[in-house]
Design an enzyme around this catalytic site. Structure first.
Site, PDB file in Angstrom:
ATOM      1  N   LYS A  26       0.807  -1.223   0.000  1.00 45.84           N
ATOM      2  CA  LYS A  26       0.000   0.000   0.000  1.00 45.84           C
ATOM      3  C   LYS A  26       0.840   1.274   0.000  1.00 45.84           C
ATOM      4  CE  LYS A  26      -4.196  -1.978   1.926  1.00 45.84           C
ATOM      5  NZ  LYS A  26      -5.128  -2.055   3.037  1.00 45.84           N
ATOM      6  N   LYS A  31      -7.558 -12.495  -7.216  1.00 43.25           N
ATOM      7  CA  LYS A  31      -8.693 -12.589  -6.296  1.00 43.25           C
ATOM      8  C   LYS A  31      -9.770 -11.544  -6.629  1.00 43.25           C
ATOM      9  CE  LYS A  31      -9.431 -12.742  -1.295  1.00 43.25           C
ATOM     10  NZ  LYS A  31      -8.837 -12.475   0.008  1.00 43.25           N
ATOM     11  N   LYS A  54     -13.621  -5.934  -4.238  1.00 37.97           N
ATOM     12  CA  LYS A  54     -14.658  -4.896  -4.372  1.00 37.97           C
ATOM     13  C   LYS A  54     -14.066  -3.571  -4.840  1.00 37.97           C
ATOM     14  CE  LYS A  54     -14.716  -3.787   0.638  1.00 37.97           C
ATOM     15  NZ  LYS A  54     -14.043  -4.886   1.300  1.00 37.97           N
TER      16      LYS A  54
END
Length: 330
Positions: free
Chosen positions: A112, A193, A196
């Site tokens: 991140k 994967k 959302k």
């Protein structure tokens, strides 16, 4: 006495069918065997910028979804992290026994923060707060996906370090990796994967997608050109992903499904997968919209916060006493 399970989910947008299969469906089964604490971790969400109103809406919406999938407030404790101040307080204590090096080694922090000019200190100290979430409740088991295993190892290390340095007050939790269905893959890139936050809306099925949207997304799901419905993750990742989804939601084995689709094309196969998804999500969505309009949801969250505050407050006191914080109470 029942063993205790703790699980936290971030309120960052509507959950996908991947979240349902990988976690929520199993939570419903666990609630009869364990003392379950489910926490909506809104303080974790603010490690990256959030829109104030959207965060509030997502938090309440996630709580409603938890209940709509079949979690029973009589059996479980459902609450919002920021409504239990002990989480932030215990998080600070655990930050003080964490080492910067071990926090910088966390894969999620690396992912991140890479390529960013600056990142918040909260992104670095996220794991000690996650450890506090878990350790405040004498948690025995934490159901996590592969992506959180490293954070849980750190939680165990911090619990052992605290117990060794101060006093033996924290329960060292075990990891509980879901048995099957932990990884539902993207409909557009079946090697990664389902997420959302994918920029391609066709890549995931949201828990609140309408039947028409579901049918459209499954119809456009990536498969292959050989037209045979067979399970082979390496050679047929798209078909295998759809087979897994139907198998888990219908309760039929992969072998039975392969036999069912023998000699049939992908059109019929995809229509059937879409149908089982619509059937699964219909009652969940109905209950969700009822809860969002009702006062019942807030009552359940109030009760959850009250119970969590009592338990977490007691553990925080033990931690503070062990470290010598504050005045000793007579």
């Amino acid at each position: 006495m029942m063993k205790r399970i703790f699980s936290g989910i971030q309120p960052s947008g509507t959950l996908t069918i991947g979240n349902y299969i990988g976690a929520m469906k199993q939570f419903v089964e666990l609630q009869d065997e364990y003392d379950c604490f489910f926490c909506i971790v809104d303080q974790h969400a603010i490690t990256v910028p959030q829109d104030r109103l959207k965060l509030r809406e997502n938090t309440r919406s996630l709580a409603a979804l938890y209940l709509a999938v079949g979690l029973d407030p009589e059996k479980i404790t459902l609450f919002i992290q920021s409504e239990v101040p002990a989480h932030a307080q215990a998080g600070w204590i655990l930050q003080c026994i964490s080492h910067i090096g071990e926090l910088e080694r966390m894969t999620q922090f690396k992912d991140k923060s890479s390529g960013k000019e600056s990142v918040s200190a909260g992104l670095l100290t996220y794991p000690p707060l996650m450890a506090a979430d878990i350790l405040l409740y004498n948690t025995n088991l934490v159901p996590v996906g592969d992506d959180q295993k490293q954070h849980l190892e750190l939680t165990r290390d911090l619990a052992e370090r605290f117990n060794k340095q101060y006093n033996d007050v924290l329960t060292v939790p075990e990891v509980r990796i879901p048995k099957v269905g932990a990884r539902v893959m993207s409909l557009q890139d079946p090697k990664k994967k389902m997420s959302k936050s994918d920029s391609n809306q066709k890549a995931f099925i949201s828990m609140l997608d309408e039947p028409k949207q579901i049918e459209k997304k499954i119809k456009s799901a990536v498969t292959d050109s050989d037209g045979i419905v067979r399970f082979n993750k390496e050679q047929k990742p798209g078909v295998s992903n759809l087979l897994s989804i139907e198998s888990i939601l219908s309760g039929n084995s992969i072998e039975d499904l392969e036999a069912k689709y023998e000699g049939k094309g992908y059109g019929e196969f995809k229509a059937s997968v879409a149908e089982i998804l619509v059937q699964t999500l219909e009652p969940v969505q109905k209950r969700y919209y009822e809860l969002m309009k009702s006062e019942e949801l807030d009552r359940i969250l109030d009760e959850g916060a009250e119970k969590a505050n009592k338990i977490a407050g007691r553990m925080l006191k033990k931690m503070e006493n062990a470290m010598g914080l504050g005045r000793k109470k007579k």
